[in-house]
Design a protein around this motif. Sequence first.
Motif, short mmCIF file in Angstrom:
data_model
loop_
_atom_site.label_atom_id
_atom_site.label_comp_id
_atom_site.label_asym_id
_atom_site.label_seq_id
_atom_site.Cartn_x
_atom_site.Cartn_y
_atom_site.Cartn_z
N PRO A 29 40.43 6.29 0.89
CA PRO A 29 39.39 5.62 0.07
C PRO A 29 38.74 4.44 0.77
N LEU A 30 39.54 3.63 1.48
CA LEU A 30 38.98 2.47 2.18
C LEU A 30 38.04 2.91 3.29
N VAL A 31 38.43 3.93 4.04
CA VAL A 31 37.59 4.44 5.13
C VAL A 31 36.27 4.97 4.59
N VAL A 32 36.34 5.68 3.46
CA VAL A 32 35.12 6.22 2.85
C VAL A 32 34.19 5.09 2.41
N VAL A 33 34.74 4.06 1.80
CA VAL A 33 33.93 2.93 1.34
C VAL A 33 33.25 2.24 2.53
N VAL A 34 34.01 2.00 3.60
CA VAL A 34 33.45 1.35 4.78
C VAL A 34 32.34 2.20 5.38
N ALA A 35 32.55 3.52 5.47
CA ALA A 35 31.54 4.42 6.03
C ALA A 35 30.26 4.39 5.20
N VAL A 36 30.40 4.40 3.87
CA VAL A 36 29.23 4.36 2.98
C VAL A 36 28.47 3.04 3.15
N VAL A 37 29.21 1.94 3.26
CA VAL A 37 28.56 0.63 3.44
C VAL A 37 27.78 0.59 4.74
N ARG A 49 0.81 -1.21 0.00
CA ARG A 49 0.00 0.00 0.00
C ARG A 49 0.86 1.27 0.00
N TYR A 50 1.93 1.26 0.77
CA TYR A 50 2.77 2.45 0.90
C TYR A 50 4.16 2.01 1.31
N TRP A 51 5.17 2.69 0.79
CA TRP A 51 6.54 2.41 1.21
C TRP A 51 7.42 3.62 0.95
N GLN A 52 8.44 3.76 1.76
CA GLN A 52 9.43 4.81 1.59
C GLN A 52 10.71 4.39 2.30
N TYR A 53 11.82 4.90 1.83
CA TYR A 53 13.10 4.59 2.47
C TYR A 53 13.42 5.66 3.50
N ASN A 54 13.96 5.23 4.62
CA ASN A 54 14.39 6.14 5.68
C ASN A 54 15.89 6.07 5.81
N ALA A 55 16.55 7.20 5.61
CA ALA A 55 18.01 7.24 5.73
C ALA A 55 18.43 6.99 7.17
N ALA A 56 19.68 6.65 7.35
CA ALA A 56 20.21 6.41 8.69
C ALA A 56 19.98 7.64 9.56
N ARG A 57 19.61 7.45 10.80
CA ARG A 57 19.35 8.56 11.70
C ARG A 57 20.64 9.28 12.04
N LEU A 96 26.50 3.15 6.44
CA LEU A 96 25.33 4.02 6.33
C LEU A 96 24.26 3.42 5.44
N ALA A 97 24.68 2.77 4.36
CA ALA A 97 23.72 2.10 3.48
C ALA A 97 23.02 0.96 4.21
N GLY A 98 23.78 0.23 5.03
CA GLY A 98 23.19 -0.86 5.80
C GLY A 98 22.26 -0.37 6.89
N SER A 99 22.38 0.91 7.26
CA SER A 99 21.52 1.48 8.29
C SER A 99 20.25 2.10 7.71
N THR A 100 20.13 2.05 6.39
CA THR A 100 18.93 2.58 5.73
C THR A 100 17.78 1.58 5.88
N LEU A 136 28.13 9.04 14.61
CA LEU A 136 29.01 8.01 15.13
C LEU A 136 29.97 7.50 14.06
N VAL A 137 29.44 7.27 12.85
CA VAL A 137 30.29 6.80 11.75
C VAL A 137 31.37 7.82 11.43
N LEU A 138 31.01 9.10 11.39
CA LEU A 138 31.98 10.15 11.10
C LEU A 138 33.04 10.24 12.19
N LEU A 139 32.63 10.11 13.44
CA LEU A 139 33.58 10.18 14.55
C LEU A 139 34.56 9.02 14.51
N VAL A 140 34.04 7.82 14.27
CA VAL A 140 34.90 6.64 14.22
C VAL A 140 35.87 6.74 13.05
N ALA A 141 35.39 7.16 11.89
CA ALA A 141 36.26 7.30 10.72
C ALA A 141 37.34 8.34 10.97
#
Length: 203
Positions: free
Chosen positions: A96-104, A56-64, A106-110, A70-75
């Motif tokens: 580059p590796l840190v950026v890829v891990v951070a994106v993964v 009936r309805y759906w939407q994606y919610n980005a990571a809070r 955040l994507a997993g938190s969506t 937290l991801v930015l602080l850890v990186a």
Amino acid sequence: MAGRARRGPEDGRAGEPVAVRAARDRERHVTQVTAFGFLTPGRPRRTVTVTPAPLRYWQYNAARWPVVVLVLLVASAWLVFLGWRDGTSAVTGDVPLVVVVAVVVLAGSTGRFTVSDSALSTDIAGLRQTSSFGVVPLALVREVVRGGPPADWPRARRRGGWWPGRTRVAVRHLGPDGESDRALTAWVRDAAAFADALDRPLD
């Protein structure tokens, strides 16, 4: 959001306890949601043998934002540590590796906020199928209002965070026992369509 067939008051057995109907609707919801891919909620999986009703309805919610912070602080802390231990060259090579891990992460938190013919839930992508959490059967939904919950409502649990262009709504519903009074809030893409999907149109 997809078109859907509505269920009326005649659905369910006459005189059936609300808690019993809610438990059955929870199972129906999971069955319907898992028939669709997390990234393809408008198209059933190829493996399903019976074509399910559209969601009936759906939407994606980005990571809070706490997750993002937290991801930015850890990186940042990791890069600072590398710079202190191995020098600037090591930091440059690992960025580059840190950026890829951070994106993964955040994507997993969506998550995905979904309304089926039977319930609403917050969904996450699983290895084999979509997993649903915080399922609220539509039989337990009592009221939907635009904005925050009124003062006489119970304390509301938040589903997802603010996002540009979205409207805050509050949903009052019963607990799994069919008696306790509960509420939740969410930021939705289309408040009227969301309330309509819950069979509780906005005034």
